[in-house]
Design a protein around this motif. Structure first.
Motif, PDB file in Angstrom:
ATOM      1  N   ARG A  18       2.360   7.868  -0.266  1.00  0.00           N
ATOM      2  CA  ARG A  18       2.792   6.947  -1.579  1.00  0.00           C
ATOM      3  C   ARG A  18       3.796   6.048  -1.068  1.00  0.00           C
ATOM      4  N   PRO A  19       3.380   4.841  -1.091  1.00  0.00           N
ATOM      5  CA  PRO A  19       4.382   3.699  -0.253  1.00  0.00           C
ATOM      6  C   PRO A  19       5.481   3.734  -1.081  1.00  0.00           C
ATOM      7  N   GLN A  46      -3.678   0.644   5.818  1.00  0.00           N
ATOM      8  CA  GLN A  46      -3.472  -0.587   5.292  1.00  0.00           C
ATOM      9  C   GLN A  46      -4.579  -1.419   4.425  1.00  0.00           C
ATOM     10  N   GLU A  49      -4.151   0.495   1.123  1.00  0.00           N
ATOM     11  CA  GLU A  49      -3.055   0.047   0.188  1.00  0.00           C
ATOM     12  C   GLU A  49      -3.387  -1.294  -0.385  1.00  0.00           C
ATOM     13  N   PHE A  54      -0.740  -2.000  -3.532  1.00  0.00           N
ATOM     14  CA  PHE A  54       0.416  -1.343  -3.281  1.00  0.00           C
ATOM     15  C   PHE A  54       1.277  -2.301  -2.407  1.00  0.00           C
ATOM     16  N   THR A  55       0.900  -3.335  -2.035  1.00  0.00           N
ATOM     17  CA  THR A  55       1.699  -4.318  -1.433  1.00  0.00           C
ATOM     18  C   THR A  55       2.717  -5.115  -1.920  1.00  0.00           C
TER      19      THR A  55
END
Length: 59
Positions: A18-19, A46, A49, A54-55
């Motif tokens: 999880r980021p 990447q 995400e 999520f970025t």
């Protein structure tokens, strides 16, 4: 992610499942870590995400 076994650990990346985005609890949580090959980390992970947004936001 790719299922390959890599004996050369210099080719592996410690990845946050999880980021964490600056959240210390997620950054240091051992249950939030996984080992990926660099190719999977820099590519598929990447892309996932980015698709999930999520970025730009926290979990």
């Amino acid at each position: 992610m790719c299922g390959k076994a890599e004996s050369d650990t210099s080719k592996l990346v410690c990845d946050h499942i999880r980021p964490h985005r600056g959240r210390d609890g997620l950054f240091w949580d051992r249950a939030n870590l996984q080992c990926l090959c660099k190719s999977c980390h820099d590519g598929e992970k990447q892309r996932q995400e980015k698709r999930q947004g999520f970025t730009a936001k926290f979990w």
